[in-house]
Each structure stands twice: as C-alpha cells, then as structure tokens.
Design a protein around this motif. Structure first.
Motif, PDB file in Angstrom:
ATOM      1  N   LEU A 340       0.844  -1.407  -0.026  1.00  0.00           N
ATOM      2  CA  LEU A 340      -0.038   0.035   0.020  1.00  0.00           C
ATOM      3  C   LEU A 340       0.662   1.541   0.011  1.00  0.00           C
ATOM      4  CD1 LEU A 340      -2.444  -1.980   0.324  1.00  0.00           C
ATOM      5  CD2 LEU A 340      -3.021  -0.437   2.213  1.00  0.00           C
ATOM      6  N   LYS A 341       1.750   1.156   0.817  1.00  0.00           N
ATOM      7  CA  LYS A 341       2.719   2.322   0.906  1.00  0.00           C
ATOM      8  C   LYS A 341       3.568   2.734  -0.393  1.00  0.00           C
ATOM      9  CE  LYS A 341       5.287   5.093   3.711  1.00  0.00           C
ATOM     10  NZ  LYS A 341       4.833   6.256   4.688  1.00  0.00           N
ATOM     11  N   LYS A 342       4.073   1.761  -0.973  1.00  0.00           N
ATOM     12  CA  LYS A 342       5.071   1.702  -2.095  1.00  0.00           C
ATOM     13  C   LYS A 342       4.684   1.565  -3.434  1.00  0.00           C
ATOM     14  CE  LYS A 342       8.404   3.080  -1.035  1.00  0.00           C
ATOM     15  NZ  LYS A 342       8.753   4.520  -0.747  1.00  0.00           N
ATOM     16  N   GLN A 343       3.442   0.812  -3.657  1.00  0.00           N
ATOM     17  CA  GLN A 343       3.178   0.192  -5.097  1.00  0.00           C
ATOM     18  C   GLN A 343       1.638   0.561  -5.364  1.00  0.00           C
ATOM     19  OE1 GLN A 343       5.162  -1.706  -7.353  1.00  0.00           O
ATOM     20  NE2 GLN A 343       6.558  -0.876  -5.751  1.00  0.00           N
ATOM     21  N   LEU A 344       0.941   0.594  -4.525  1.00  0.00           N
ATOM     22  CA  LEU A 344      -0.691   0.615  -4.983  1.00  0.00           C
ATOM     23  C   LEU A 344      -1.092   1.796  -5.998  1.00  0.00           C
ATOM     24  CD1 LEU A 344      -3.329  -0.929  -4.910  1.00  0.00           C
ATOM     25  CD2 LEU A 344      -3.804   0.533  -2.725  1.00  0.00           C
ATOM     26  N   LYS A 345      -0.758   2.653  -5.634  1.00  0.00           N
ATOM     27  CA  LYS A 345      -0.936   3.877  -6.381  1.00  0.00           C
ATOM     28  C   LYS A 345      -0.722   3.893  -7.793  1.00  0.00           C
ATOM     29  CE  LYS A 345       2.407   7.438  -4.943  1.00  0.00           C
ATOM     30  NZ  LYS A 345       2.498   8.940  -4.282  1.00  0.00           N
ATOM     31  N   ASN A 346       0.557   3.117  -8.158  1.00  0.00           N
ATOM     32  CA  ASN A 346       1.019   3.084  -9.370  1.00  0.00           C
ATOM     33  C   ASN A 346       0.477   1.956 -10.193  1.00  0.00           C
ATOM     34  OD1 ASN A 346       2.786   5.335  -8.978  1.00  0.00           O
ATOM     35  ND2 ASN A 346       4.089   4.141  -7.782  1.00  0.00           N
ATOM     36  N   ASN A 347      -0.243   0.869  -9.461  1.00  0.00           N
ATOM     37  CA  ASN A 347      -0.786  -0.242 -10.051  1.00  0.00           C
ATOM     38  C   ASN A 347      -2.257  -0.362 -10.219  1.00  0.00           C
ATOM     39  OD1 ASN A 347       1.989  -1.115 -10.200  1.00  0.00           O
ATOM     40  ND2 ASN A 347       1.781  -2.303  -8.399  1.00  0.00           N
ATOM     41  N   GLY A 421      14.198 -14.809 -11.192  1.00  0.00           N
ATOM     42  CA  GLY A 421      14.250 -13.597 -12.172  1.00  0.00           C
ATOM     43  C   GLY A 421      13.169 -12.696 -12.233  1.00  0.00           C
ATOM     44  N   ARG A 422      12.343 -12.781 -11.025  1.00  0.00           N
ATOM     45  CA  ARG A 422      11.368 -11.650 -11.026  1.00  0.00           C
ATOM     46  C   ARG A 422      11.511 -10.740  -9.777  1.00  0.00           C
ATOM     47  NH1 ARG A 422       5.977 -14.560 -12.751  1.00  0.00           N
ATOM     48  NH2 ARG A 422       5.419 -12.431 -13.130  1.00  0.00           N
ATOM     49  N   SER A 423      10.935  -9.349  -9.721  1.00  0.00           N
ATOM     50  CA  SER A 423      11.213  -8.741  -8.587  1.00  0.00           C
ATOM     51  C   SER A 423       9.888  -9.139  -7.809  1.00  0.00           C
ATOM     52  CB  SER A 423      10.837  -7.248  -9.018  1.00  0.00           C
ATOM     53  OG  SER A 423       9.464  -6.961  -9.332  1.00  0.00           O
ATOM     54  N   ASN A 424      10.106  -8.846  -6.594  1.00  0.00           N
ATOM     55  CA  ASN A 424       9.145  -9.355  -5.390  1.00  0.00           C
ATOM     56  C   ASN A 424       7.804  -8.847  -5.502  1.00  0.00           C
ATOM     57  OD1 ASN A 424      11.428  -9.840  -2.386  1.00  0.00           O
ATOM     58  ND2 ASN A 424      11.159 -10.993  -4.387  1.00  0.00           N
ATOM     59  N   TYR A 425       7.912  -7.533  -5.994  1.00  0.00           N
ATOM     60  CA  TYR A 425       6.582  -6.728  -6.127  1.00  0.00           C
ATOM     61  C   TYR A 425       5.893  -7.290  -7.468  1.00  0.00           C
ATOM     62  CZ  TYR A 425       7.170  -3.340  -2.504  1.00  0.00           C
ATOM     63  OH  TYR A 425       7.429  -2.715  -1.244  1.00  0.00           O
ATOM     64  N   GLU A 426       6.438  -7.777  -8.597  1.00  0.00           N
ATOM     65  CA  GLU A 426       5.844  -8.232  -9.627  1.00  0.00           C
ATOM     66  C   GLU A 426       5.153  -9.350  -9.261  1.00  0.00           C
ATOM     67  OE1 GLU A 426       8.656  -6.889 -13.451  1.00  0.00           O
ATOM     68  OE2 GLU A 426       8.955  -8.857 -12.463  1.00  0.00           O
ATOM     69  N   ARG A 427       5.994 -10.284  -8.297  1.00  0.00           N
ATOM     70  CA  ARG A 427       5.068 -11.382  -8.029  1.00  0.00           C
ATOM     71  C   ARG A 427       3.796 -11.222  -7.080  1.00  0.00           C
ATOM     72  NH1 ARG A 427       2.900 -15.882  -8.841  1.00  0.00           N
ATOM     73  NH2 ARG A 427       3.122 -17.481  -7.464  1.00  0.00           N
ATOM     74  N   PHE A 428       4.052 -10.229  -5.950  1.00  0.00           N
ATOM     75  CA  PHE A 428       2.981  -9.739  -5.253  1.00  0.00           C
ATOM     76  C   PHE A 428       1.934  -9.358  -6.073  1.00  0.00           C
ATOM     77  CE2 PHE A 428       2.469  -7.658  -1.016  1.00  0.00           C
ATOM     78  CZ  PHE A 428       1.189  -7.913  -0.873  1.00  0.00           C
ATOM     79  N   THR A 429       1.971  -8.494  -7.196  1.00  0.00           N
ATOM     80  CA  THR A 429       1.060  -8.021  -7.926  1.00  0.00           C
ATOM     81  C   THR A 429       0.270  -9.040  -8.733  1.00  0.00           C
ATOM     82  OG1 THR A 429       2.183  -6.015  -8.446  1.00  0.00           O
ATOM     83  CG2 THR A 429       0.433  -6.517 -10.019  1.00  0.00           C
TER      84      THR A 429
END
Length: 464
Positions: A340-347, A421-429
């Motif tokens: 929520l702090k770092k990713q949500l508004k951009n996704n 080979g994937r970023s953590n946030y990509e996997r999260f999304t």
C-alpha cells in the motif's frame, strides 16, 4: 456471544492493548467473539492512553466496513472490538486535586491526622494527582477504591453475560497498575449485590498479567519517579499478591526483563509516550492465550520465555508455539503495509484493481485514508520495538527495498519457480490478480480490497 473484557490499568496496560490491537489487525486468532477494552488511568491526558485510544478507534472504523460471514476468507481485523464508554476508560472522579484534598485531610481530628502521617509522607499528601500517582501505590489504592461506584463500572456489570471472561493488565512497579489490579480484582470477586449480574462477576473466569520492571527512567531531580525503587516495590507487591491476589484469578501470568532501557522521566500527561516494547507484545499474547484456553476451576500460573537469550529477537529466537502464533500474521500485514505504501497507487491499471473496482477515488476515500493511517501506526510500532532494549526486530524495516520477501530476518526465500528472475513486487501483483478471482464480488469494495490482500499475502508467505 462471548466477550473478553480487558482492563488495561495505567500506561503499561494501555500499551499492551495497543499491541493486542495490532495482533488482531494482522489476523492472530482469538476465540472470544468480541473484545471489550477498558482503560483505567486517573491521568486523563496520558500520552500512552491517548495513542492507544486512537489506534483502537481506527481499528473499529476499519472493521465496521468489513463483512465476516461464513464465506469470508479474510482474517485481517476479524475480531470485533467494542467500546463500553466513549473513550474506552472508566472515569476516576476527583483525581485532579492534591491527595490531601481528596482524603479531606483538613477535616480530620488530631488522632486520625497522626495515623495518616504514618501511612503517607508529607510529599504524598501534597502530591498533585492530575498526572496520576507517580509511582506511589499507597496513594493509588485509596483513590482507585472508588471506581466500583462509578456509572462506567455499573455499565460493565450490566453488559456482563454468562460465558464472558475478564483479563486484567497492569504493571507491578509503578503506582496506578500496582494498586489498581488488586482493587479491581477485589471489587469483581466481591461484587456488590446492587450491581447487575453480581453473581456472574463473582464466579467469572479471570486472567491477569503482572508486568515486572522492563524499563527504567532517567535520573531527574524534579521528578518523583525513581527507577531505583522499582525492584523494592515489585518485591513488596509480589509478597502481597502471593496471599491476596493469586488465589482469586484462574490464570496468573508474570513477565519482565533484566535488560532495561532508560526512558525520559516524564511523570505523566501528554509527555508520557513510551516507545513500544516486546514485553508489551508478549503480554498481549498472554491475553490471547487466556482467551483461547478452556478455563476451569483450577488455578494456574504462567511465565513467558524466549528460546534464545539475545538482545535483538527475531522470529527464530521465539519458541515454536509463539513463532507459530505470530510469524504468518505479522509477516502478512508487513507485506500488506509495504504494498500500500510503495506500490498500490502506481498499479491501478493492473488486473486485480480493475477486477475489484479499485481506483483513485477509492484511495482518497475515508476508509482507505483511515487504513493507511492505521498501517503507519503499525509500522511505527514495529520500528519502536526494533530500536528498544530488549529489541524485537524480525524484519529489516526497509520501506524502499524492493526485495520485500527477503526482509524477514533469518528465513531464506525458496529458490526457483515463479520467484526466479522476477522482482518481489511483480510476484506480489500477480498474486493479487490471481486471488482477486476468489473474492466475493457481491461484497462491498472495502471488503473486496482487504480480502484480496489477505489472500495474496497468505499465498506469498506459504510460497516463501
């Protein structure tokens, strides 16, 4: 529906309730249907009490928008928290005056004044009680003995039902907690027949935790509080508890620590804002241990211990029972906050957002604003415990680190598979998009949002 009434006495009681609130928000299980916090502190402006009250209110506001029917898969904010009074506290009458005025010293005859001089020092008699009892349980035992006559205590008695439980949280080395606990216990076990449900109160299952010294205060010539008296006060109180308290509770918990960090010596009011401490988290776990136990007529005494004696505790330093209770919930909520702090508004253009109806209007709405504020408090709580002594630091607490799945200390991320080979946030999304299909689309947007993040973080923790 069973209720667990939790009396948090003094600043320590308030901070333990705050830790309990974060545990419940993260999904730690509680067998009681409802939690009813009740704060007891004559210092109406106490900073610790105010901060805890604020966190409790935010929890209530968030949970009010969520649905927990039989089909709900979400565990975040699952346990209801109800308030018996507007500020969760039992109001203490006439505690904003000098002690000698409270006991009407000037009206006493010569013999009674002589007796009072044996029990209370001149400093006690002239003490201003507006900020509490400043570590003097002899004063507190007199002032707090009136709360059973208050309307708030009567409201508690009226709401008490068969099957309900009571838990009392207090410190043993100060003034308010050390005096308030035995008085409260006495007034419950010998409830006046004029009170509603007095017979139920007298036989109610009661648990209590007595918090031994776990911090100190810096030397201050202007303050009445002196850490050198903490141990002697504790010993005196323990002797009394052995004969006057332990037999009246079903489960007695004790906790303390030999490692002490010195806090600023603030006697009370708005300046008393102690940092969160692991002891308060462990004390909150004692509350849940009591809530989740079958309580009979036997009397039990319990203590808390860690597996490894270390100055900085991680999940691996806890015993398996404690680790099993807190690891998954705290880690899920940690990941939830970071996204929520770092990713949500951009996704907001991702599949999960369109599936659930999450957009910029939702992010500017009252529910999300309160949630973010609550999560910021959760983050501050983790940071304060990490920096305290003894510290509890299970996470790296790096908000700008994209490798969030590696931020749980001492636990290795599984290699290969989808993580390769994937970023953590990509996997999260991607997990958010997958789990959004399992969310009940007929429920409100707030419910869909929270449930989706619970399912996605649960999946991440299991995969990790």
């Amino acid at each position: 529906m069973s209720k667990l009434y939790i009396f948090g006495i003094g600043g320590t009681g308030a901070r333990v309730l705050k830790s309990l609130t974060f545990l419940l928000a993260s999904g730690v299980g509680c067998n009681s249907d409802t939690i009813v916090p009740i704060l007891i502190d004559p210092d109406a402006a106490n900073g610790d009490v105010s901060r805890s009250t604020d966190v409790l209110r935010k929890y209530q506001a968030i949970r009010k928008e969520l649905n927990f029917d039989n089909e709900a898969k979400n565990e975040f904010f699952k346990t209801p928290i109800e308030s018996l009074t507007p500020n969760f506290n039992i109001r203490i009458q006439n505690s904003n005056k000098k002690f000698k005025e409270f006991i009407e010293y000037s009206t006493l005859d010569k013999k009674n004044k002589a007796l009072i001089s044996l029990l209370f020092s001149e400093k006690n008699l002239n003490a201003d009680m507006e900020v509490g009892f400043k570590g003097n349980p002899n004063m507190g035992s007199v002032v707090l003995n009136q709360f059973n006559q208050s309307e708030d205590f009567a409201s508690f008695a009226s709401s008490f039902s068969q099957g309900d439980k009571i838990f009392i949280v207090s410190s043993i080395f100060g003034g308010t907690g050390a005096s308030g606990f035995p008085l409260l216990l006495k007034n419950i076990r010998s409830a006046d027949v004029a009170l509603d449900n007095f017979a139920l109160l007298r036989e109610a299952p009661i648990g209590a935790i007595s918090v031994l010294p776990y911090f100190g205060v810096k030397k201050d010539q202007e303050s009445d509080i002196e850490k050198s008296t903490f141990v002697s006060k504790t010993k005196a109180a323990l002797r009394y508890y052995q004969h006057g308290v332990n037999n009246d509770v079903n489960a007695m918990y004790y906790i303390g620590d030999s490692l002490h960090k010195d806090y600023e010596n603030n006697e009370g009011s708005t300046l008393q804002k102690n940092d969160a401490h692991f002891i308060e988290l462990a004390s909150a776990l004692a509350v849940l241990n009591f809530a989740n136990s079958n309580i009979g007529d036997e009397r039990v005494v319990k203590e808390f211990g860690i597996e490894n004696d270390t100055n900085n505790i991680t999940f691996n330093d806890l015993n398996e029972g404690t680790k099993g209770t807190v690891f998954k919930p705290l880690t899920q909520y940690y990941l939830f906050h970071l996204y929520l702090k770092k990713q949500l508004k951009n996704n907001l253009d991702m599949n999960f957002a369109s599936t659930l109806g999450i957009n910029s209007s939702f992010l500017s709405g009252d529910f999300y604003v309160k949630l973010r504020s609550f999560n910021d408090e959760y983050w501050a709580w983790l940071n304060q415990m990490s920096a305290n002594e003894r510290g509890f630091s299970p996470f790296t607490l790096e908000e700008n680190n994209s490798n969030i799945l590696d931020s749980v200390k001492g636990i290795q991320l599984k290699n290969g598979g989808f993580f390769q080979g994937r970023s953590n946030y990509e996997r999260f999304t991607e997990n958010l998009s997958k789990t959004s299909r399992a969310v009940n689309k007929a429920s409100g947007i707030e419910n869909r949002f929270i449930e989706n993040f619970y399912l996605a973080t649960e999946k991440l923790v299991k995969e990790k």
